[in-house]
Design an enzyme around this catalytic site. Structure first.
Site, short mmCIF file in Angstrom:
data_model
loop_
_atom_site.label_atom_id
_atom_site.label_comp_id
_atom_site.label_asym_id
_atom_site.label_seq_id
_atom_site.Cartn_x
_atom_site.Cartn_y
_atom_site.Cartn_z
CE1 TYR A 39 46.88 42.24 33.35
CE2 TYR A 39 49.15 41.46 33.32
CZ TYR A 39 47.99 41.73 34.00
OH TYR A 39 47.93 41.50 35.36
CG HIS A 82 40.57 41.97 33.51
ND1 HIS A 82 40.88 42.10 34.84
CD2 HIS A 82 39.39 42.61 33.33
CE1 HIS A 82 39.93 42.79 35.46
NE2 HIS A 82 39.01 43.10 34.55
CE LYS A 139 44.28 36.41 34.55
NZ LYS A 139 42.95 36.55 35.16
#
Length: 311
Positions: free
Chosen positions: A235, A243, A274
């Protein structure tokens, strides 16, 4: 950043119990999170609700990587919690134990007073919402006139009756306030904090530790990444506010890996918004200057992020 409500003196102890690294002090937990980007995982349950698993409490379990990075940088030290408690209890005098028990009774009584005050406030608010408080005030305002009339009747009766009848007032005794039982979260006090002389050696860590240390030194927060098939979910700030940006996997410098692992990690990371991150430590390089400034001497780490295009 707002100052800590209760400052923590470094290095602070990390309890080693049954192969786990635990923090029991809420001040140390918040200090490690605010100043060292260490989150850990809460594993404690409530004594009267042991099956609940949504909102867990202290203690906080640290990954071996988290415990080691704190120790290497001089922020904490590891103690054998069982041995420290046994030694401290044997050295504790009777006066110290009685003093501690009296302090627990005092805290329990203060807590019970607070609970009763809140209950009285809730009852008064409920009566006010139902309009009973206003009616009660009206009745009290009419009470002086009625009492004056009653006094006149009583006076006239007393002229004729030589033995006036009086009803004795009955006082309702207030319920005795019982102190609540307080369960302390730490043993200090009554015990003294364990000495750094009895500190245990550095924890054993997996091969992904250099990548964890590298990301932590750059200000990232790392949480266990098992559910994403990686070592860490990374993070850019506190996980309560951000997020995760990376799914990180640490590798040895010369370790061979399958191309399908890179494909799968990249596709999975992109699918959950991600980037897939791999990295390792160069064993032949000189220690990185930024790591030396942070109190630890470590060799540089190279990291690569993989993101799938066209999704």
């Amino acid at each position: 950043m707002a100052p800590d409500p209760t400052p923590v003196t470094e290095p602070f102890p990390i309890s080693h119990i049954a192969g786990r690294y635990l923090l029991f002090d809420i001040n140390a937990i918040s200090h490690a999170r605010r100043h060292h980007n260490i989150c850990g995982v809460l594993i404690g349950t409530l004594p009267n609700l042991s099956q609940q698993n949504v909102f867990l409490g202290i203690p906080l379990e640290l990954m071996p990587e988290e415990a080691r990075v704190l120790v290497e940088r001089g922020h904490a030290y590891i103690v054998d919690d069982v041995r420290a408690h046994r030694k401290g209890c044997l050295e504790m005098s009777r006066d110290e134990r009685l003093k501690y028990l009296r302090e627990m009774d005092r805290q329990g009584l203060e807590f019970a007073k607070g609970v009763r005050e809140k209950a009285e406030e809730r009852a008064e608010r409920a009566l006010r919402e139902k309009g009973l408080v206003g009616r009660r005030g009206k009745e009290e305002s009419e009470a002086p006139q009625e009492s004056a009339d009653a006094e006149g009747v009583s006076t006239s009766n007393s002229l004729l009756d030589s033995t006036p009848s009086t009803s004795p007032s009955v006082a309702v005794p207030e319920k005795k306030l019982e102190p609540h039982f307080i369960t302390p979260t730490t043993s200090y006090p009554p015990l003294s904090p364990p000495s750094t002389d009895a500190a245990l050696p550095l924890p054993s860590v997996p091969k992904s530790y250099p990548l964890f240390r590298y990301l932590n030194s750059r200000g990232y927060f790392a949480m266990p990444g098992l559910r994403f098939g990686c070592n860490y979910s990374v993070y850019p700030g506190d996980p309560l506010r951000f997020h995760s940006h990376f799914l990180a996997t640490g590798l040895d410098w010369d370790e061979e890996f399958e191309l399908l692992d890179i494909v799968g990690g990249g596709r999975l990371g992109t699918g959950v918004k991600k980037a897939y991150l791999i990295g390792g430590e160069d064993p032949e390089a000189t220690p990185a200057e930024e790591e030396e400034q942070d109190g630890a001497s470590a060799k540089p780490v190279r990291a690569f992020s993989i993101e799938w295009a066209g999704f």
